[in-house]
Design a protein around this motif. Structure first.
Motif, mmCIF file in Angstrom:
data_model
loop_
_atom_site.group_PDB
_atom_site.id
_atom_site.type_symbol
_atom_site.label_atom_id
_atom_site.label_comp_id
_atom_site.label_asym_id
_atom_site.label_seq_id
_atom_site.Cartn_x
_atom_site.Cartn_y
_atom_site.Cartn_z
ATOM 1 N N ILE A 169 12.263 58.138 10.599
ATOM 2 C CA ILE A 169 12.745 59.241 11.430
ATOM 3 C C ILE A 169 11.621 59.826 12.280
ATOM 4 O O ILE A 169 11.839 60.280 13.406
ATOM 5 C CB ILE A 169 13.371 60.331 10.544
ATOM 6 N N GLY A 170 10.399 59.807 11.742
ATOM 7 C CA GLY A 170 9.267 60.351 12.491
ATOM 8 C C GLY A 170 8.586 61.521 11.820
ATOM 9 O O GLY A 170 7.686 62.125 12.401
ATOM 10 N N TYR A 171 8.994 61.872 10.594
ATOM 11 C CA TYR A 171 8.340 62.957 9.874
ATOM 12 C C TYR A 171 7.041 62.460 9.248
ATOM 13 O O TYR A 171 6.969 61.331 8.768
ATOM 14 C CB TYR A 171 9.248 63.499 8.770
ATOM 15 N N THR A 172 6.044 63.316 9.246
ATOM 16 C CA THR A 172 4.779 62.993 8.585
ATOM 17 C C THR A 172 4.791 63.581 7.174
ATOM 18 O O THR A 172 5.598 64.455 6.861
ATOM 19 C CB THR A 172 3.584 63.558 9.370
ATOM 20 N N VAL A 173 3.868 63.103 6.345
ATOM 21 C CA VAL A 173 3.722 63.662 5.000
ATOM 22 C C VAL A 173 2.875 64.920 5.107
ATOM 23 O O VAL A 173 1.689 64.862 5.400
ATOM 24 C CB VAL A 173 3.070 62.643 4.046
ATOM 25 N N ASN A 174 3.491 66.074 4.899
ATOM 26 C CA ASN A 174 2.780 67.348 4.930
ATOM 27 C C ASN A 174 3.319 68.232 3.818
ATOM 28 O O ASN A 174 4.152 67.805 3.015
ATOM 29 C CB ASN A 174 2.919 68.026 6.305
ATOM 30 N N ARG A 175 2.859 69.466 3.769
ATOM 31 C CA ARG A 175 3.250 70.312 2.642
ATOM 32 C C ARG A 175 4.742 70.643 2.672
ATOM 33 O O ARG A 175 5.336 70.902 1.624
ATOM 34 C CB ARG A 175 2.413 71.590 2.615
ATOM 35 N N VAL A 176 5.358 70.631 3.846
ATOM 36 C CA VAL A 176 6.793 70.914 3.915
ATOM 37 C C VAL A 176 7.602 69.744 3.364
ATOM 38 O O VAL A 176 8.536 69.928 2.572
ATOM 39 C CB VAL A 176 7.208 71.239 5.363
ATOM 40 N N THR A 177 7.250 68.510 3.774
ATOM 41 C CA THR A 177 7.979 67.351 3.274
ATOM 42 C C THR A 177 7.727 67.139 1.788
ATOM 43 O O THR A 177 8.628 66.737 1.051
ATOM 44 C CB THR A 177 7.590 66.082 4.058
ATOM 45 N N LEU A 178 6.486 67.411 1.327
ATOM 46 C CA LEU A 178 6.209 67.303 -0.098
ATOM 47 C C LEU A 178 6.996 68.335 -0.890
ATOM 48 O O LEU A 178 7.509 68.053 -1.982
ATOM 49 C CB LEU A 178 4.710 67.479 -0.366
ATOM 50 N N PHE A 179 7.099 69.555 -0.342
ATOM 51 C CA PHE A 179 7.898 70.575 -1.014
ATOM 52 C C PHE A 179 9.356 70.160 -1.078
ATOM 53 O O PHE A 179 10.043 70.433 -2.078
ATOM 54 C CB PHE A 179 7.760 71.911 -0.281
ATOM 55 N N ALA A 180 9.845 69.503 -0.028
ATOM 56 C CA ALA A 180 11.230 69.029 -0.045
ATOM 57 C C ALA A 180 11.452 68.035 -1.184
ATOM 58 O O ALA A 180 12.507 68.039 -1.830
ATOM 59 C CB ALA A 180 11.585 68.385 1.299
ATOM 60 N N LEU A 181 10.452 67.190 -1.448
ATOM 61 C CA LEU A 181 10.571 66.224 -2.548
ATOM 62 C C LEU A 181 10.596 66.942 -3.896
ATOM 63 O O LEU A 181 11.387 66.598 -4.777
ATOM 64 C CB LEU A 181 9.409 65.227 -2.490
ATOM 65 N N ILE A 182 9.704 67.949 -4.066
ATOM 66 C CA ILE A 182 9.703 68.713 -5.315
ATOM 67 C C ILE A 182 11.032 69.443 -5.483
ATOM 68 O O ILE A 182 11.619 69.474 -6.573
ATOM 69 C CB ILE A 182 8.535 69.715 -5.326
ATOM 70 N N PHE A 183 11.502 70.024 -4.399
ATOM 71 C CA PHE A 183 12.766 70.759 -4.412
ATOM 72 C C PHE A 183 13.929 69.860 -4.842
ATOM 73 O O PHE A 183 14.857 70.302 -5.517
ATOM 74 C CB PHE A 183 13.014 71.342 -3.019
ATOM 75 N N SER A 184 13.855 68.588 -4.473
ATOM 76 C CA SER A 184 14.973 67.685 -4.729
ATOM 77 C C SER A 184 14.819 66.864 -6.005
ATOM 78 O O SER A 184 15.732 66.119 -6.353
ATOM 79 C CB SER A 184 15.142 66.726 -3.539
ATOM 80 N N ILE A 185 13.666 67.007 -6.715
ATOM 81 C CA ILE A 185 13.449 66.200 -7.919
ATOM 82 C C ILE A 185 14.594 66.376 -8.909
ATOM 83 O O ILE A 185 15.143 65.428 -9.459
ATOM 84 C CB ILE A 185 12.106 66.563 -8.579
ATOM 85 N N GLY A 186 14.938 67.643 -9.176
ATOM 86 C CA GLY A 186 15.987 67.907 -10.154
ATOM 87 C C GLY A 186 17.341 67.371 -9.749
ATOM 88 O O GLY A 186 18.207 67.136 -10.594
ATOM 89 N N ILE A 187 17.543 67.166 -8.441
ATOM 90 C CA ILE A 187 18.833 66.667 -7.959
ATOM 91 C C ILE A 187 18.827 65.148 -7.852
ATOM 92 O O ILE A 187 19.793 64.483 -8.227
ATOM 93 C CB ILE A 187 19.162 67.293 -6.586
ATOM 94 N N LEU A 188 17.730 64.585 -7.365
ATOM 95 C CA LEU A 188 17.725 63.149 -7.116
ATOM 96 C C LEU A 188 17.759 62.340 -8.412
ATOM 97 O O LEU A 188 18.162 61.175 -8.403
ATOM 98 C CB LEU A 188 16.529 62.746 -6.247
ATOM 99 N N VAL A 189 17.313 62.940 -9.541
ATOM 100 C CA VAL A 189 17.384 62.193 -10.802
ATOM 101 C C VAL A 189 18.764 62.298 -11.430
ATOM 102 O O VAL A 189 19.058 61.571 -12.385
ATOM 103 C CB VAL A 189 16.320 62.695 -11.801
ATOM 104 N N ASP A 190 19.604 63.211 -10.922
ATOM 105 C CA ASP A 190 20.939 63.345 -11.501
ATOM 106 C C ASP A 190 21.700 62.029 -11.448
ATOM 107 O O ASP A 190 22.388 61.650 -12.406
ATOM 108 C CB ASP A 190 21.728 64.430 -10.756
#
Length: 340
Positions: A169-190
């Motif tokens: 898509i064009g997003y870089t790895v930064n603190r916002v995208t990393l936070f999105a991954l942490i935010f979604s950990i509990g959901i993506l493992v469901d």
């Protein structure tokens, strides 16, 4: 620019003297040229001051007090790693100090976003690892070590798919995208947990043959039972979380059944220790829930205690016992004062 037409004008040579700048033609009125010296004062020197810079030194510094300074700001291009750029600039300044910058000129770094960005990224990566380990331990406690091994493989595969999608898509790895991954950990493992738990149910609690072909059929049936309900999880989550959910669903429907066939033992082959742990958890659950179900008074007391604890935890935020923040604090070492 005139009459909706843009004319490109090029100068022959460069401006090297004040007189050349003074005689520049800046307009033509009634057939006469208007030169710059007729409408402006032209001097060879610094322009009007637009900003002032002071630098303060801490008490531990050999330099003391506040001194006037010059600020040089360097910005990175879009998509370039700020950490790499900052390190290269620091190395360049060290090289210049040895060869070009006079010994009586001191230089210091007042703002290094590369350093702070690296700290924030490391902090978020640590939280990502902690969240992942916590989920794996919970799955091991609720099911078994083998099922948690399936989830342990599913999570990094899902994160890899998510980061790949972000790159496309064009997003870089930064603190916002990393936070999105942490935010979604509990959901993506469901997705993975739901699928492996249903496979576990089909393997252990449903009767029938135990041969490999039958287990394969059961795994397919188990995935089919929960595959369609798992999809709606992804709809309300934007961008990175949605990518994580999509990758999680793909992993849950492909990688998880493959690993479950090889790692989850059929009934009769369950580890005795994990069997005892599972029995202990079930006994503890029944010993807590049955008295509550059989007594209205206990139910009310339990509800009141939960309500009291909830209000108490919410009060932590008002008293600042707990600090709530969505992203790491961005502490800066400089102070800007703007006077209009």
């Amino acid at each position: 620019d005139r009459n909706n037409i843009s004319y490109q004008v090029a100068l022959s040579g460069t401006l090297t003297r004040v007189s050349q700048v003074r005689n520049l033609v800046v307009s033509v009125q009634h057939g006469k040229s208007i030169r710059l010296f007729q409408v402006a004062k032209v001097t060879d020197g610094p322009g009007p001051l637009e900003s002032y810079v002071w630098i303060g030194h801490p008490a531990t510094s050999p330099l003391s007090g506040d001194e006037t300074a010059v600020t040089v700001a360097v910005a990175k291009k879009k998509g370039i790693n700020a950490v790499v750029v900052a390190n290269q600039i620091l190395q360049k300044m060290k090289d210049l100090s040895a060869r070009k910058i006079p010994s009586d000129v001191q230089w210091t770094v007042t703002r290094n976003y590369g350093h702070t960005a690296n700290e924030k990224a490391d902090d978020l990566l640590l939280h990502l690892v902690v969240a992942t380990v916590a989920v794996i331990l919970l799955v091991a406690l609720g099911l078994s070590l083998r099922e948690s091994g399936v989830v342990a493989v599913a999570i990094p595969v899902t994160l890899a798919l998510t980061l790949f999608g972000s790159m496309v898509i064009g997003y870089t790895v930064n603190r916002v995208t990393l936070f999105a991954l942490i935010f979604s950990i509990g959901i993506l493992v469901d997705d993975a947990i739901v699928v492996v738990e249903n496979i576990n149910r089909h393997f252990h609690f449903l009767g029938g043959k135990r041969d490999r072909d039958t287990l394969l059929e059961r795994a397919v049936v188990a995935v089919g039972e929960v595959g369609n309900p798992t999809g709606p999880y992804m709809r309300p989550i934007p961008v990175n979380a949605s990518l994580a959910m999509t990758g999680s669903l793909l992993v849950a429907l492909t990688v998880v059944p493959f690993l479950a066939l090889r790692m989850v033992p059929p009934a009769g082959h369950v580890n005795k220790i994990m069997g005892k742990v599972d029995a202990g958890i079930r006994h503890l659950y029944r010993s807590i829930m049955l008295p509550l179900l059989n007594s209205r008074l206990r139910q009310n007391l339990f509800f009141a205690s939960v309500l009291l604890l909830t209000v108490g935890v919410m009060a932590f935020f008002d008293t600042r016992t707990l600090l709530l923040k969505m992203l790491p604090f961005d502490n800066k070492s400089e102070l800007d004062v703007v006077i209009d």
